[in-house]
Structures are given as structure tokens and as C-alpha cells.
Design a protein around this motif. Structure first.
Motif, PDB file in Angstrom:
ATOM      1  N   UNK A 288       7.912  -5.074   2.676  1.00  0.00           N
ATOM      2  CA  UNK A 288       7.323  -4.580   1.434  1.00  0.00           C
ATOM      3  C   UNK A 288       7.726  -5.460   0.252  1.00  0.00           C
ATOM      4  N   UNK A 289       7.244  -5.102  -0.932  1.00  0.00           N
ATOM      5  CA  UNK A 289       7.452  -5.931  -2.122  1.00  0.00           C
ATOM      6  C   UNK A 289       8.902  -5.919  -2.595  1.00  0.00           C
ATOM      7  N   UNK A 290       9.731  -5.011  -2.095  1.00  0.00           N
ATOM      8  CA  UNK A 290      11.146  -4.954  -2.470  1.00  0.00           C
ATOM      9  C   UNK A 290      12.043  -5.699  -1.478  1.00  0.00           C
ATOM     10  N   UNK A 291      11.451  -6.289  -0.454  1.00  0.00           N
ATOM     11  CA  UNK A 291      12.248  -7.017   0.513  1.00  0.00           C
ATOM     12  C   UNK A 291      12.788  -6.169   1.640  1.00  0.00           C
ATOM     13  N   UNK A 292      12.276  -4.941   1.789  1.00  0.00           N
ATOM     14  CA  UNK A 292      12.722  -4.077   2.876  1.00  0.00           C
ATOM     15  C   UNK A 292      11.850  -4.295   4.114  1.00  0.00           C
ATOM     16  N   UNK A 293      12.375  -3.931   5.278  1.00  0.00           N
ATOM     17  CA  UNK A 293      11.621  -3.970   6.529  1.00  0.00           C
ATOM     18  C   UNK A 293      11.288  -2.544   6.940  1.00  0.00           C
ATOM     19  N   UNK A 294      10.000  -2.287   7.164  1.00  0.00           N
ATOM     20  CA  UNK A 294       9.507  -0.947   7.479  1.00  0.00           C
ATOM     21  C   UNK A 294       8.971  -0.942   8.903  1.00  0.00           C
ATOM     22  N   UNK A 295       9.694  -0.391   9.873  1.00  0.00           N
ATOM     23  CA  UNK A 295       9.244  -0.417  11.272  1.00  0.00           C
ATOM     24  C   UNK A 295       8.186   0.651  11.568  1.00  0.00           C
ATOM     25  N   UNK A 296       7.292   0.298  12.479  1.00  0.00           N
ATOM     26  CA  UNK A 296       6.346   1.251  13.060  1.00  0.00           C
ATOM     27  C   UNK A 296       6.657   1.378  14.543  1.00  0.00           C
ATOM     28  N   UNK A 297       6.443   2.554  15.080  1.00  0.00           N
ATOM     29  CA  UNK A 297       6.578   2.762  16.525  1.00  0.00           C
ATOM     30  C   UNK A 297       5.446   2.001  17.212  1.00  0.00           C
ATOM     31  N   UNK A 298       5.797   1.039  18.076  1.00  0.00           N
ATOM     32  CA  UNK A 298       4.779   0.193  18.704  1.00  0.00           C
ATOM     33  C   UNK A 298       3.891   0.967  19.660  1.00  0.00           C
ATOM     34  N   UNK A 299       4.317   2.162  20.090  1.00  0.00           N
ATOM     35  CA  UNK A 299       3.510   2.956  21.004  1.00  0.00           C
ATOM     36  C   UNK A 299       2.491   3.825  20.284  1.00  0.00           C
ATOM     37  N   UNK A 300       2.787   4.192  19.010  1.00  0.00           N
ATOM     38  CA  UNK A 300       1.911   5.124  18.322  1.00  0.00           C
ATOM     39  C   UNK A 300       1.519   4.699  16.915  1.00  0.00           C
ATOM     40  N   UNK A 301       2.260   3.773  16.310  1.00  0.00           N
ATOM     41  CA  UNK A 301       2.006   3.379  14.931  1.00  0.00           C
ATOM     42  C   UNK A 301       2.696   4.264  13.915  1.00  0.00           C
ATOM     43  N   UNK A 302       3.503   5.227  14.362  1.00  0.00           N
ATOM     44  CA  UNK A 302       4.190   6.125  13.440  1.00  0.00           C
ATOM     45  C   UNK A 302       5.303   5.389  12.709  1.00  0.00           C
ATOM     46  N   UNK A 303       5.526   5.753  11.425  1.00  0.00           N
ATOM     47  CA  UNK A 303       6.570   5.130  10.619  1.00  0.00           C
ATOM     48  C   UNK A 303       7.939   5.530  11.142  1.00  0.00           C
ATOM     49  N   UNK A 304       8.903   4.602  11.048  1.00  0.00           N
ATOM     50  CA  UNK A 304      10.277   4.841  11.491  1.00  0.00           C
ATOM     51  C   UNK A 304      11.223   4.543  10.334  1.00  0.00           C
ATOM     52  N   UNK A 305      12.509   4.727  10.558  1.00  0.00           N
ATOM     53  CA  UNK A 305      13.504   4.530   9.508  1.00  0.00           C
ATOM     54  C   UNK A 305      13.531   3.077   9.051  1.00  0.00           C
ATOM     55  N   UNK A 306      13.707   2.905   7.744  1.00  0.00           N
ATOM     56  CA  UNK A 306      13.725   1.561   7.151  1.00  0.00           C
ATOM     57  C   UNK A 306      14.880   0.739   7.714  1.00  0.00           C
ATOM     58  N   UNK A 307      14.612  -0.557   7.960  1.00  0.00           N
ATOM     59  CA  UNK A 307      15.635  -1.483   8.452  1.00  0.00           C
ATOM     60  C   UNK A 307      16.134  -2.358   7.311  1.00  0.00           C
TER      61      UNK A 307
END
Length: 422
Positions: A288-307
Motif C-alpha cells: 500500500x501507499x504507506x509501505x505496508x504489506x497486505x496479504x491475501x489468502x491464496x486459496x480464497x482471496x480473503x484479507x489476512x493480517x498485515x505483514x
């Protein structure tokens, strides 16, 4: 006494019975013309050979042996007189960059290639362009051997230039312009637009997965027709090559090999580089624009905890590229180019592995067979001086001048006397 001797010698000459053979002088003139003709023919053959034979280049180095190279902690501006890659190829590139003072949209933009042992080379690419507004103009393969660059003509004429770092040779892949490499470099994703992808009319197209470096088409997926489809398009291949994620604006679609849809998701970030999939293939990372990594579940596309990312870092260069661009992994730790100028290991805390000059606009690095500990570089090696090349027109003019001079008697006599030491 002298008079008598002269008379005797004259009598001897008169009675010698010697005759000048008939046609002797004519034969001599013909022999002279033949010699000049032979000289002209030899000179013509020499000129033709000079023009026809390829320009001499040193033999390319042997491919890098399997092993580990260490990245330099600092990249510098190329030294004066840096050799061209075509004149002095490298076994591989560890880093490759373009600087802002070289960056002139619509003009050629020279690249700087950095190999092992601090060897620097330059490459004058024939054009400046990219596959989409959210990808860089330079895409280095993970092993550092190949470089993909977009070749975009008018309308839907999108292709790829593939530069072989080990030879300096370039060939064209006609399937489309380059979006990404797979993490192992065995595959690439190329895009083709069904029309002018930069215009305001809705345009679709295809993203095709090809084998590399052959460029053989394997499978493809369609693009959703959108106005200005070129403006926000990214892609990432999974580590095993079995899935392809394609982002069009705020939507990411994951495809199985063969083109069937696995899932679609609305997202707030951008696909985070060629290594956006984690090594186990279970997560897909966004930046994202703040330099964070935002994971998605590769099986469903659901959002996961920020890395962990690198927050508070300023972007330099291409504004539409991800602030954190993941290019590789060391175990569970990501390697990422941040802000187009720094290579980070996203450990706790994040660690800078490589720093590029402040003028760098785009940066890419090799990640295969690269050691964990960067090394302090030595003096930049600009490579050998360029080979001497006499233009063909200069050779031709010199040959004509020599033939013209040799046809003049006085010049031939001067040369003959000089050779005789007179």
C-alpha cells in the motif's frame, strides 16, 4: 685509348646479333594492366569482406558457474568510459538501474548493468516504454541473465525485447509486452492489448504465460475491457507456476493454470512485485501507499493480517509502481526494493542490503544464487576500452585512393625508389 675502347665495344654490340622480340613492349603494357586489375580485384574483395563480416567482439565470458555472488552494499554512478555491454558482456547482472538524469520520456534511456567483482557496463536501449503504467521499463530475471523490456509500436503492437546479458544480443518475443517474471525465472507473463490500451475507449486483451527464455506460449487469460486498461495493470506468478494473479485497478483475479478463475477480490493496494506470492504459495502480497504489506489468502482471496513492510519511506522515480516491490525471499523473509532505490531485507527490524545513487529512477536486482551478506564494493571497473572499428566508408575511400595513385607512373616510381632506398 678511351676512344679506341669505345669503338671496340660498339663493334661488339653491333655484331652481337641480339634482336628485340616483336611485341615486347605491348606485352609489358598488358602485364601492367593485368597487375593493376588484380590489385583492384583484391582490394574490392577486401572492402566487401570488411563490410560483410560482423564487427569483431571479444568472446563472451563463460556462463557463471553454479555458486553464490554477493551483492554490493552500494551502487555508484558508472565510471567514465564504461564499456558497452555488447562489447564486453557479463556472466550475469547482479543489479541494473536507470538514473533520472538519463530519463527523458520518448528518448533513449541508457541502462547501467552491474556484475560481479564491481564490473560496470552500459546498455543503450533502442526505446523507452513499458507494458503498463504500473510496471517498470526494466525487468531483470531472478538469475540476472536476461532482461525484458517492452517494445510498443502504435495501437496494439505490443512486444518484448529480451536482452541476453552474457552476449549482449537481443531478440523479440511477439506475444506481448512484459509484466513480470516468475520467481524462478522459468516463466514470464506478457500482455497484449486488443487496440490502443492507453485511450479512453474500453479495450481488452490477454495476458499470456510463456516459457523462458524460449518465449513459447503456454496458457493465457483475458483482460476485462476498460478505458485506459494500460493504466493500472499488474501480474504475479506463483512459485510453482500453477497460478497467475492479475490486477486491473482495484480488483485482483487469481487464475489456475489453463485460465480457469480461482477467485476475485476487491483490494486497496497493488500486487507487490514478481515475488508477491509467498514461497509456500499460501499468501499473495499487496503493497500500500504507506509501505505496508497486505496479504491475501491464496486459496480464497480473503484479507489476512498485515505483514511487516517499510513504513515512512519516500517514493522516488516511478510514482505508480508499488512502494514496496518484493523481488525474492530468504526463507520466510522477503527481499524488497523500496522506493525504487533501496534493497531491503524485511526482517525485524528491516535491514538495508543495497543502496543506489540518489538519481536512480528504476532499480532491479538478481535474487538467485545471491549471498545473505552483501559486501563492501571496491573500485568500479569500467571494463575494456571499446574495440577499434574503422568505418566501411573509410576503408572504401582509402582503397580507391590507393588504386588511383598506383595507376600513376610517377607515384609508382617514387614508391619503387623508396623501396630500393634511392
Amino acid at each position: 685509348m678511351t676512344t679506341e675502347l669505345g669503338r671496340i665495344m660498339q663493334d661488339v654490340a653491333d655484331n652481337a646479333g641480339m634482336r628485340v622480340p616483336s611485341g615486347l613492349y605491348a606485352r609489358a603494357r598488358r602485364a601492367r594492366r593485368r597487375r593493376l586489375t588484380a590489385l583492384a580485384a583484391a582490394t574490392t574483395l577486401l572492402i566487401a569482406g570488411t563490410l560483410a563480416l560482423p564487427v569483431w567482439r571479444p568472446s563472451p565470458p563463460a556462463p557463471a558457474e553454479p555458486g553464490i555472488d554477493q551483492l554490493p552494499t552500494v551502487l555508484v554512478s558508472p565510471p567514465a568510459g564504461t564499456a558497452a555491454l555488447g562489447d564486453a558482456p557479463l556472466p550475469r547482472a547482479l543489479a541494473l538501474y536507470v538514473t533520472a538524469d538519463q530519463f527523458l520520456p520518448g528518448e533513449n534511456s541508457p541502462l547501467t548493468v552491474v556484475g560481479s567483482d564491481d564490473r560496470y557496463r552500459s546498455y543503450d536501449r533502442p526505446e523507452w516504454t513499458f507494458a503498463s503504467a504500473t510496471t517498470n521499463t526494466i525487468l531483470l530475471s531472478p538469475d540476472g541473465r536476461y532482461l525484458l523490456m517492452a517494445r510498443w509500436g502504435s495501437g496494439d503492437d505490443t512486444r518484448s525485447r529480451l536482452l541476453d546479458i552474457t552476449t549482449g544480443d537481443v531478440r523479440t518475443l511477439d506475444t506481448g509486452a512484459p509484466l513480470t517474471w516468475s520467481p524462478d525465472g522459468a516463466l514470464a507473463a506478457l500482455v497484449h492489448y486488443d487496440g490502443d490500451g492507453t485511450g479512453d475507449d474500453p479495450v481488452g486483451g490477454q495476458v499470456t504465460v510463456v516459457s523462458m527464455p524460449a518465449g513459447r506460449e503456454l496458457w493465457q487469460v483475458p483482460l476485462t475491457p476498460l478505458p485506459g486498461v494500460f493504466r493500472e495493470l499488474r501480474a504475479a506468478l506463483s512459485p510453482d507456476g500453477s497460478m497467475l494473479a492479475v490486477q486491473q485497478r482495484g480488483e485482483v483475479t487469481a487464475y489456475h493454470r489453463g485460465g480457469t478463475v480461482a477467485w476475485r477480490a476487491q483490494v486497496a493496494g497493488q500486487l507487490a512485485g514478481r515475488a508477491a506470492w509467498t514461497p509456500d504459495g499460501r499468501r499473495l502480497l499487496l503493497s500500500d501507499a504507506q509501505g505496508r504489506l497486505l496479504p491475501l489468502d491464496a486459496a480464497s482471496g480473503a484479507a489476512m493480517a498485515t505483514m511487516r513492510g517499510v513504513e515512512g519511506f519516500q517514493r522516488v522515480g516511478r510514482e505508480m509502481t508499488p512502494l514496496v516491490d518484493v523481488v525474492g525471499w530468504r526463507g520466510e523473509t522477503a527481499l524488497a526494493i523500496v522506493g525504487n532505490q533501496r534493497l531491503y531485507e524485511l526482517s525485524d527490524p528491516p535491514r538495508v542490503l543495497m543502496t543506489a545513487p540518489d538519481t536512480v529512477y528504476e532499480l532491479d536486482v538478481a535474487t538467485a544464487r545471491v549471498g545473505a551478506q552483501p559486501r563492501v564494493p571496491g573500485v568500479a571497473d569500467p571494463g575494456p576500452p571499446p574495440p577499434f572499428r574503422l568505418p566501411g566508408w573509410a576503408v572504401a575511400l582509402a582503397a580507391v585512393a590507393v588504386i588511383a595513385l598506383l595507376s600513376r607512373r610517377r607515384f609508382r616510381h617514387v614508391v619503387r625508389d623508396w623501396l630500393r632506398g634511392v
